[in-house]
Design a protein around this motif. Structure first.
Motif, mmCIF file in Angstrom:
data_model
loop_
_atom_site.group_PDB
_atom_site.id
_atom_site.type_symbol
_atom_site.label_atom_id
_atom_site.label_comp_id
_atom_site.label_asym_id
_atom_site.label_seq_id
_atom_site.Cartn_x
_atom_site.Cartn_y
_atom_site.Cartn_z
ATOM 1 N N PHE A 170 23.157 54.130 -18.231
ATOM 2 C CA PHE A 170 22.037 54.418 -17.348
ATOM 3 C C PHE A 170 22.541 55.249 -16.174
ATOM 4 O O PHE A 170 23.746 55.418 -15.970
ATOM 5 C CB PHE A 170 21.340 53.134 -16.876
ATOM 6 N N PHE A 171 21.604 55.790 -15.385
ATOM 7 C CA PHE A 171 21.951 56.610 -14.233
ATOM 8 C C PHE A 171 22.109 55.721 -13.001
ATOM 9 O O PHE A 171 21.315 54.790 -12.793
ATOM 10 C CB PHE A 171 20.866 57.656 -13.979
ATOM 11 N N SER B 296 24.360 65.091 -16.562
ATOM 12 C CA SER B 296 24.968 63.767 -16.741
ATOM 13 C C SER B 296 25.765 63.328 -15.521
ATOM 14 O O SER B 296 26.549 62.384 -15.591
ATOM 15 C CB SER B 296 25.898 63.797 -17.967
ATOM 16 N N TYR C 278 25.221 59.752 -14.804
ATOM 17 C CA TYR C 278 25.137 58.903 -16.001
ATOM 18 C C TYR C 278 26.448 58.142 -16.165
ATOM 19 O O TYR C 278 27.519 58.735 -16.229
ATOM 20 C CB TYR C 278 24.871 59.757 -17.242
ATOM 21 N N ASN C 279 26.353 56.818 -16.211
ATOM 22 C CA ASN C 279 27.572 56.014 -16.288
ATOM 23 C C ASN C 279 27.829 55.520 -17.705
ATOM 24 O O ASN C 279 26.993 55.667 -18.607
ATOM 25 C CB ASN C 279 27.525 54.838 -15.295
ATOM 26 N N LYS D 72 29.067 58.472 -12.574
ATOM 27 C CA LYS D 72 30.010 58.996 -13.556
ATOM 28 C C LYS D 72 31.456 58.696 -13.181
ATOM 29 O O LYS D 72 32.357 58.756 -14.012
ATOM 30 C CB LYS D 72 29.808 60.503 -13.692
ATOM 31 N N ARG E 133 20.723 51.336 -9.961
ATOM 32 C CA ARG E 133 19.982 52.160 -10.916
ATOM 33 C C ARG E 133 19.106 53.184 -10.190
ATOM 34 O O ARG E 133 18.402 52.832 -9.234
ATOM 35 C CB ARG E 133 19.090 51.289 -11.799
#
Length: 362
Positions: A134-135, A126, A129-130, A159, A117
């Protein structure tokens, strides 16, 4: 970490992190720098909180001190505690440990991955961003039979598809181009392909073994899945220990991606260092998953009692494997149910605990 371990590490990193005093101020000592960094990694406390126990400003901790010290830890430990195999003999040594400790021959390591995280960089949109909401950045690692990291690739943004992120690594490129110098089949047990064991997040390939689908499992397939899960457990334990001992992984890391890469690599090297030099204190047996073969029971490690810090990669949609990959897995199945059988495997394979790991779809 014992006093001896700390003093050894301090002696190694001091030449790289010690600064000179000036006429304006006295520099932060190497010991202060190392203590602050280890405390940051081990506790996951905020930089604002750490300033009270270290007497160092958050700006110095965030911008300079911690990344510099992590880089120094990597430099001094990587030669001895992080060596990727470069010859057939190196791979055979690793596989001999897997066979001795986990009854799995011809194994070069367990491949696994996790999401870390992060707070995303400004204006990154993004990119990090998954699909889990969350990132993150992703760690892909290979773990040996002693739960030590022998390869770590970190920095791919969250991603990326979990199932394909391994294809972006230098390891995978060399594997596909046959540049890893893996043992040939005439050097392996039963002439089987030298292989890496994985879970459901990765595809079945000539040198990558994943379990059979839970649908229409035969007794023989259950035995294969159990034997594979038994070898792959080293990856579960390695990441479990990492998140248990380095609480930074139980937080959202507020550093730039490059500095997070340094943090992750430093933690992995410290993990290897402490696994070898301070085993009883760093990783007591109660922390690890283990089994009692006499009565076919599985005992979860204490690291499982806490909420996950490092998030597992997700199951990958089934991709039709090549016929050679399926044949290789079948040969391992026949070996485990034939000349390579162990006396407790039938009882363990029928136990429900193995399903906790193996919810596969290929």
């Amino acid at each position: 970490m014992s006093d001896d371990n700390f003093n050894y590490l301090l002696r190694k990193v001091t030449p790289l992190i010690q600064k000179q005093d000036t006429c304006m101020r006295k520099s932060i000592s190497a010991e202060q720098r190392l203590v602050a960094t280890l405390r940051f990694l081990a506790t996951g406390r905020s930089l604002e909180d750490l300033k009270f126990s270290t007497a160092i400003s958050p700006q110095a901790l965030l911008g300079v001190l911690i990344p510099e010290t992590c880089h120094a830890i990597i430099q001094v430990l990587k030669g001895k505690y992080f060596r990727f195999p470069t010859s057939s003999e190196d791979w055979q040594f690793i596989s001999s440990q897997f066979e001795e400790m986990w009854n799995f021959p011809n194994c070069g390591g367990a491949i696994d991955g996790r999401h870390v995280r992060i707070n995303p960089p400004h204006h990154s949109g993004s990119l990090y961003y998954n699909y889990k909401g969350f990132f993150s950045i992703i760690i892909i690692a290979i773990i040996n039979a002693n739960c030590e990291f022998i390869m770590v690739d970190v920095g791919k943004n969250g991603k990326f598809s979990d199932g394909t992120v391994i294809e972006q690594t230098h390891f995978y490129e060399k594997l596909k181009e046959k540049q890893l110098k893996l043992p040939e089949n005439d050097e392996t047990k039963e002439g089987l392909n030298f292989a890496f064991v994985t879970d459901e997040a990765f595809s079945l390939q000539d040198h990558i073994l994943r379990p059979y689908s839970q649908e229409a499992l035969t007794k023989e397939r259950k035995v294969f899945n159990y034997r594979l899960a038994r070898a792959r457990r080293v990856a579960e334990n390695a990441f479990g220990l990492l998140a248990n001992r380095f609480r930074i992984f139980r937080t959202t890391i507020n550093l730039s991606p490059h500095k997070i890469e340094l943090v992750v690599m430093a933690c992995c090297l410290l993990h290897n260092f402490l696994r070898r030099s301070n085993t009883d204190e760093y990783s007591p047996i109660s922390l690890l998953d283990r089994e009692v073969t006499e009565d076919a029971t599985f005992i979860p490690g204490d690291w499982r009692t806490e909420s996950a810090g490092l998030v597992s990669l997700q199951y990958m949609e089934a991709q039709k494997p090549e016929a050679s990959a399926k044949l290789n897995r079948l040969k391992y199945l026949e070996y485990f149910n034939g000349p390579g059988a162990v006396e407790w495997q039938d009882a363990m394979a029928l136990n429900d605990y193995s399903i906790e790991y193996e919810t596969f779809d290929v």
